[in-house]
Design an enzyme around this catalytic site. Structure first.
Site, PDB file in Angstrom:
ATOM      1  N   GLU A   1     -33.543   4.293 -18.455  1.00 57.87           N
ATOM      2  CA  GLU A   1     -34.890   4.181 -19.010  1.00 57.87           C
ATOM      3  C   GLU A   1     -35.608   5.515 -19.046  1.00 57.87           C
ATOM      4  O   GLU A   1     -36.283   5.850 -20.020  1.00 57.87           O
ATOM      5  CB  GLU A   1     -35.715   3.166 -18.205  1.00 57.87           C
ATOM      6  CG  GLU A   1     -37.024   2.756 -18.881  1.00 57.87           C
ATOM      7  CD  GLU A   1     -38.177   3.711 -18.659  1.00 57.87           C
ATOM      8  OE1 GLU A   1     -39.162   3.643 -19.418  1.00 57.87           O
ATOM      9  OE2 GLU A   1     -38.114   4.558 -17.740  1.00 57.87           O
TER      10      GLU A   1
ATOM     11  N   ASP B   1     -42.093  -2.945 -15.509  1.00 59.91           N
ATOM     12  CA  ASP B   1     -42.147  -1.517 -15.184  1.00 59.91           C
ATOM     13  C   ASP B   1     -43.574  -1.193 -14.748  1.00 59.91           C
ATOM     14  O   ASP B   1     -44.512  -1.934 -15.022  1.00 59.91           O
ATOM     15  CB  ASP B   1     -41.719  -0.688 -16.414  1.00 59.91           C
ATOM     16  CG  ASP B   1     -41.130   0.664 -16.035  1.00 59.91           C
ATOM     17  OD1 ASP B   1     -41.407   1.141 -14.917  1.00 59.91           O
ATOM     18  OD2 ASP B   1     -40.419   1.255 -16.869  1.00 59.91           O
TER      19      ASP B   1
HETATM   20 ZN   LIG Z   1     -40.421   3.352 -15.311  1.00 54.69          ZN
END
Ligand SMILES: [Zn+2]
Length: 351
Positions: A222, A243
């Site tokens: 990511e 997140d």
């Molecule tokens: Zn992150």
């Protein structure tokens, strides 16, 4: 909030996760750990070619799927150059500022798997030697790694087995305070990873029947932009990235609530899904904040950018001083856990 003892398990899991070095590009050990954590639950698990872990929990409806992701890769660095004095120059992995790692202890992993410790320093650190120690620019020219071995030349460092391309990870310095704070590097996004792993375990042990087949992706790229943009089944309608919420002056997010993202640099998240998440929070007395993150992208926006026709969303615990000296509070973890548990049992947004 105190009647939520299971958060202690999440905190313990966060401590274990942040202690496993996993800069983007070198995440096998932490993915092994996640797989091991869920082993014995008899779940459908597989690795994708990128090295991420995909877990599928069958639901009542198998025609429409849902996907949740959290990423386990972190910021880090790579040996860029071995200097003539035996120290190392670094190349960054992911987006951070050099000042956020200045003075940090680090670990260098050679390609044979051997590790050495060191400290990330400005070459002009000693005030007894350098007049400009305070003013000198924190950049890749001035930042170097002092290795904890006797080496004073490039040759001596090479003899240790250290080479250009070796991964360097930062000491997380994890601490849990009596007041409920978790201070550590890499809470982005290992706090959310711990929450997802706990959620999967909870669904399994409590025998919760999910309304839709649900995929959980522990993504591992990511921070460099392409963690969760593949392995999305054609049946997937909703894709929720879990997140961190970004904190700072003018931000709505905090360390105590779950952040629901309305928009980041990639543009607005799906409006219907955002409203659904807010409604779930209201219905379950979950404390939340809707927020906008000015310089941010997620695995969900990466999936949209990769061309997937999905309803995308982003929620997560609020993380203070992200990509640097991170901190969150257990109440933010609790609110995130509660929202996700409600979400996976809720109907798919009617688009
Ligand atoms: Zn992150």
């Amino acid at each position: 909030m105190s009647e939520y003892p299971q958060v202690k398990h999440t905190v313990q899991l966060i401590k274990e996760l942040v202690s496993i070095p996993s800069p983007s590009g070198n995440t096998r050990k932490v993915i092994d750990f996640c797989e091991e954590y869920l082993s014995g639950l008899n779940l459908e698990m597989k690795r994708n070619r990128k090295g991420g872990l995909l877990i599928t929990v069958p639901g009542k409806n198998t025609d429409q799927h849902r996907m949740l992701t959290a990423h386990v890769d972190t910021l880090g660095a790579m040996v860029k150059e071995i200097k003539s004095n035996g120290r190392l120059k670094l190349a960054m992995i992911g987006g951070f500022r050099w000042n956020s790692v200045e003075g940090e202890y680090c670990e260098i992993e050679t390609d044979s798997g051997k590790t050495y410790t060191g400290t990330i320093l400005m070459k002009q650190t000693s005030v007894h030697v350098y007049k400009d120690a305070g003013e000198a620019k924190r950049n890749e020219q001035n930042i170097e790694v002092r290795i904890d071995e006797i080496t004073n030349s490039e040759e001596e460092t090479r003899k240790l087995g250290i080479n250009v391309g070796d991964f360097v990870s930062f000491d997380p310095r994890v601490q849990v305070t009596a007041s409920g704070f978790i201070k550590s590097r890499h809470l982005d996004d290992k706090a959310s990873t711990a929450i997802l792993l706990q959620l999967i375990k909870h669904i399994h042990t409590e025998k919760i029947e999910l309304p839709y087949t649900t995929h959980f992706l522990i993504s591992n790229n990511e921070e460099i932009g392409y963690g969760g943009n593949a392995n999305i089944s054609p049946e997937t309608v909703e894709y929720l990235a879990v997140d961190m919420g970004a904190l700072g002056e003018g931000q709505a997010s905090d360390e105590y609530t779950v952040s629901i993202c309305a928009k980041d640099s990639s543009g607005p998240y799906h409006y219907g899904l955002r409203k659904h998440l807010v409604q779930l929070a209201k219905d379950h007395n979950i404390e939340y904040k809707v927020d906008i993150y000015p310089y941010y992208g997620s695995d969900a926006s990466a999936a949209i950018n990769a061309g997937h026709d999905i309803v995308h969303g982003l929620v997560g615990p609020g993380i203070e001083s992200s990509h640097a000296f991170e901190r969150t509070h257990e109440s933010s973890l609790i609110n995130t856990e509660k929202l996700l548990l409600a979400y996976v049992q809720s109907p798919i947004v009617n688009i």
